[in-house]
Design a protein around this motif. Structure first.
Motif, PDB file in Angstrom:
ATOM      1  N   ARG B  94       0.833  -1.185   0.000  1.00 23.84           N
ATOM      2  CA  ARG B  94       0.000   0.000   0.000  1.00 23.84           C
ATOM      3  C   ARG B  94       0.864   1.229   0.000  1.00 23.84           C
ATOM      4  NH1 ARG B  94      -0.055   2.527   4.462  1.00 23.84           N
ATOM      5  NH2 ARG B  94      -2.052   3.521   4.145  1.00 23.84           N
ATOM      6  N   TYR B 100      -5.977   3.609   1.205  1.00 24.20           N
ATOM      7  CA  TYR B 100      -6.927   3.203   0.184  1.00 24.20           C
ATOM      8  C   TYR B 100      -7.088   1.702   0.158  1.00 24.20           C
ATOM      9  CZ  TYR B 100      -6.134   8.005  -1.053  1.00 24.20           C
ATOM     10  OH  TYR B 100      -6.015   9.362  -1.002  1.00 24.20           O
ATOM     11  N   GLY B 101      -6.616   1.050   1.236  1.00 24.58           N
ATOM     12  CA  GLY B 101      -6.736  -0.398   1.294  1.00 24.58           C
ATOM     13  C   GLY B 101      -5.539  -1.062   0.673  1.00 24.58           C
ATOM     14  N   TYR B 102      -5.202  -2.167   1.196  1.00 20.58           N
ATOM     15  CA  TYR B 102      -4.087  -2.940   0.676  1.00 20.58           C
ATOM     16  C   TYR B 102      -4.418  -3.514  -0.701  1.00 20.58           C
ATOM     17  CZ  TYR B 102      -1.329  -3.326   4.996  1.00 20.58           C
ATOM     18  OH  TYR B 102      -0.547  -3.079   6.083  1.00 20.58           O
ATOM     19  N   THR B 103      -3.383  -3.667  -1.514  1.00 21.96           N
ATOM     20  CA  THR B 103      -3.470  -4.467  -2.730  1.00 21.96           C
ATOM     21  C   THR B 103      -2.744  -5.769  -2.443  1.00 21.96           C
ATOM     22  OG1 THR B 103      -3.512  -2.519  -4.142  1.00 21.96           O
ATOM     23  CG2 THR B 103      -2.951  -4.613  -5.175  1.00 21.96           C
ATOM     24  N   PHE B 104      -3.456  -6.858  -2.602  1.00 23.97           N
ATOM     25  CA  PHE B 104      -2.895  -8.163  -2.266  1.00 23.97           C
ATOM     26  C   PHE B 104      -2.370  -8.882  -3.490  1.00 23.97           C
ATOM     27  CE2 PHE B 104      -3.984  -9.178   2.165  1.00 23.97           C
ATOM     28  CZ  PHE B 104      -4.832  -8.140   2.471  1.00 23.97           C
ATOM     29  N   GLY B 105      -1.393  -9.743  -3.238  1.00 22.27           N
ATOM     30  CA  GLY B 105      -0.958 -10.690  -4.241  1.00 22.27           C
ATOM     31  C   GLY B 105      -1.837 -11.934  -4.188  1.00 22.27           C
TER      32      GLY B 105
END
Lengths: 115, 113
Positions: B94, B100-105
């Motif tokens: 992030r 803005y919220g995590y972006t996950f793998g």
């Protein structure tokens, strides 16, 4: 310590209909964030919607909206016009306003969309 | 733009072995977090790193360690593997500014036999 509870292990909805997923949380904090994440079979967690606790207005993202009741510590997700691609695990998550950027997740709700 | 990439996607290890999982964040993301997701459960927080420093640690034993490199990529290491370490390990990145919220793998599926 904060906790997040999702009491519906599984939900089903007919395509094009509306479904509501429930989430409750427990915290003594006044400022925090709440999130809904979607996890399809591809395993990647995808952010659906977020809500800041200080905002009274419920967040909306296209077909997704929340009903945030701060006093009741409730944060439900409404999916309108359900589509087959909405089928997935949905996780509710909590994050404190300050400190470690740690998310506390619920146990998830599996959503099935029926054609 | 490339998302969060994790390697390997699947891994099988024997009890007592050591494992290293790798994560490359989205370009421009300086914060990386690791989560463990046991089958049927929600993800549990393990570590958060920002600018190569540990900023948070979850309730995991010292067998779990991590680090972040100057290019912001990260490694999660687990020593003396137990059967209970079998899980999906998720990395997320992030921007530090705002949230803005995590972006996950898509995670690494670790199976310990």
């Amino acid at each position: 310590a904060q906790t997040v509870t999702q009491s519906q292990p599984e939900m089903s909805v007919q395509e094009a209909e509306t479904v509501t997923l429930s989430c409750t949380y427990d915290t003594s904090e006044s400022d925090y964030y709440l999130f809904w994440y979607k996890q399809p079979p591809s395993r990647q967690m995808i952010l659906v919607i977020r809500q800041e606790a200080y905002k009274q207005q419920n967040a909306t993202e296209n077909r997704f909206s929340v009903n945030f009741q701060k006093a009741a510590k409730s944060f439900s997700l409404k999916i309108s016009d359900s589509q087959l691609g909405d089928a997935a695990m949905y996780f509710c998550a909590y994050r404190s306003w300050a400190g470690t950027y740690k998310y506390i997740f619920g146990t998830g709700t599996r959503l099935k969309v029926l054609a | 733009d490339a998302g969060v990439t994790q390697s390997p996607t699947h891994l099988i290890k024997t009890r007592g072995q050591h494992v290293t999982l790798r994560c490359s964040p989205i370009s421009g993301h300086k914060s990386v977090s690791w989560y463990q997701q046991v089958l049927g459960q929600g993800p549990q927080f393990i570590f958060q790193y920002y600018e190569k420093e540990e900023r948070g640690r979850g309730n995991f034993p010292d067998r779990f360690s991590a680090r972040q490199f100057p290019n912001y990529s990260s490694e999660l290491n687990v020593n003396a593997l137990l059967l209970g370490d079998s899980a999906l390990y998720l990395c997320a990145s992030r921007r530090q500014e705002g949230d803005y919220g995590y972006t996950f793998g898509s995670g690494t599926r670790l199976t310990v036999v």
